[in-house]
Design a protein around this motif. Structure first.
Motif, PDB file in Angstrom:
ATOM      1  N   PHE A  50     -13.851 -12.880  11.114  1.00 19.47           N
ATOM      2  CA  PHE A  50     -14.561 -13.361  12.287  1.00 19.47           C
ATOM      3  C   PHE A  50     -14.095 -12.560  13.487  1.00 19.47           C
ATOM      4  O   PHE A  50     -13.080 -11.852  13.438  1.00 19.47           O
ATOM      5  N   SER A 152     -20.256  -7.951  15.198  1.00 17.75           N
ATOM      6  CA  SER A 152     -20.682  -9.160  14.511  1.00 17.75           C
ATOM      7  C   SER A 152     -21.984  -8.928  13.752  1.00 17.75           C
ATOM      8  O   SER A 152     -22.116  -9.303  12.579  1.00 17.75           O
ATOM      9  N   SER A 153     -22.933  -8.285  14.409  1.00 20.19           N
ATOM     10  CA  SER A 153     -24.237  -8.063  13.782  1.00 20.19           C
ATOM     11  C   SER A 153     -24.146  -7.125  12.584  1.00 20.19           C
ATOM     12  O   SER A 153     -24.821  -7.321  11.573  1.00 20.19           O
ATOM     13  N   GLY A 156     -21.671  -9.046   9.783  1.00 17.23           N
ATOM     14  CA  GLY A 156     -21.952 -10.426   9.391  1.00 17.23           C
ATOM     15  C   GLY A 156     -20.873 -11.407   9.793  1.00 17.23           C
ATOM     16  O   GLY A 156     -20.973 -12.603   9.484  1.00 17.23           O
ATOM     17  N   PRO A 158     -19.029 -13.927  12.184  1.00 19.45           N
ATOM     18  CA  PRO A 158     -19.432 -14.710  13.356  1.00 19.45           C
ATOM     19  C   PRO A 158     -18.507 -14.460  14.534  1.00 19.45           C
ATOM     20  O   PRO A 158     -17.354 -14.047  14.357  1.00 19.45           O
ATOM     21  N   ARG A 193     -23.799 -16.545  15.937  1.00 22.23           N
ATOM     22  CA  ARG A 193     -24.353 -15.388  15.244  1.00 22.23           C
ATOM     23  C   ARG A 193     -25.595 -14.903  15.984  1.00 22.23           C
ATOM     24  O   ARG A 193     -26.261 -15.686  16.673  1.00 22.23           O
ATOM     25  N   HIS A 195     -29.336 -13.903  16.740  1.00 24.19           N
ATOM     26  CA  HIS A 195     -30.642 -14.309  16.270  1.00 24.19           C
ATOM     27  C   HIS A 195     -31.338 -13.128  15.594  1.00 24.19           C
ATOM     28  O   HIS A 195     -30.955 -11.965  15.777  1.00 24.19           O
TER      29      HIS A 195
END
Length: 238
Positions: A50, A152-153, A156, A158, A193, A195
């Motif tokens: 994370f 993060s994108s 994956g 968060p 996360r 959108h």
């Protein structure tokens, strides 16, 4: 990558950090300040890796985050630290690694040590990023660069948003030592996360808005408690 495994995910080093973080650093910081931890229950179910994202106004920020996180989440957390300052001399590099499992962030845009937050996340190592890039001069959260949102994108992982309250008032830029007895807080937000159609800049703007909202929601209570109200050293999950 043996070096990375030894450096960032070694059980032995994790045990040493436990002693350094909880036995020494947390004891000092919590002993000097009135620390309130807010909404830690929002972290239930968060799995590695994370990305921790927080506002940044003081050298107290990383110690407060490391001490307030549940132990399983803090165990391997690697903090991004300015390579031109924290990694420029051997003793500062060693202490930063010991206490914060730190990796260098090259503010010039180059990273000669070949360690990146993305590589760490890909090896299941959670990271702590201060997206302002430097400490705020007035304690007000500044512009959040979109790098953590892109991390993060792309991986994956968060984002865990955190608002730090009162650290600037206790230990602002330029001060040599925290002011004892001041009140500070670590406020946790629910994991976020991107959108489906949200780019990193838009995602980071939403993360910043959440951090600012948490900061604004709790600042008055933390920084200006009601007269005569007794204050405990730490309050959990308020």
């Amino acid at each position: 990558m043996p070096a990375m495994r030894d450096r960032f995910t070694s059980r032995g080093q994790a045990n040493a950090r436990f002693v350094a973080q909880r036995g020494l650093l947390k004891a000092v910081v919590w002993g000097m300040l009135h620390v309130t931890v807010v909404d830690r229950d929002k972290l239930k179910g968060v799995k590695r890796p994370f990305v921790v994202v927080a506002n940044h106004s003081s050298h107290l920020d990383a110690p407060l985050i490391m001490g307030a996180l549940p132990r399983p989440m803090a165990r391997y957390l690697a903090a991004g630290a300015a390579g031109d300052y924290f990694f420029d001399v051997w003793w500062r590099r060693g202490l930063t690694a010991l206490f914060f499992n730190a990796f260098p962030v090259d503010r010039s845009g180059r990273n000669p040590r070949n360690v990146s937050a993305k590589t760490l996340l890909e090896h299941d190592v959670p990271v702590l990023v201060f997206p302002e890039g430097t400490r705020s001069k007035d304690g007000v959260p500044g512009h959040f660069k979109p790098g953590a949102a892109a991390l993060s994108s792309s991986t994956g992982a968060p984002i865990v948003p955190i608002a730090i309250i009162g650290a600037h008032e206790s230990h602002p830029r330029g001060s040599k030592w925290p002011k004892a007895g001041r009140s500070v807080a670590v406020v946790f937000g629910a994991p976020m996360r991107a959108h489906t159609d949200e780019n990193p800049t838009e995602f980071m703007a939403r993360v910043r808005a959440q951090v600012v909202a948490m900061h604004g929601q709790h600042s008055a209570r933390i920084l200006d408690p009601k007269p005569g109200k007794p204050r405990r050293a730490q309050k959990e999950n308020k």
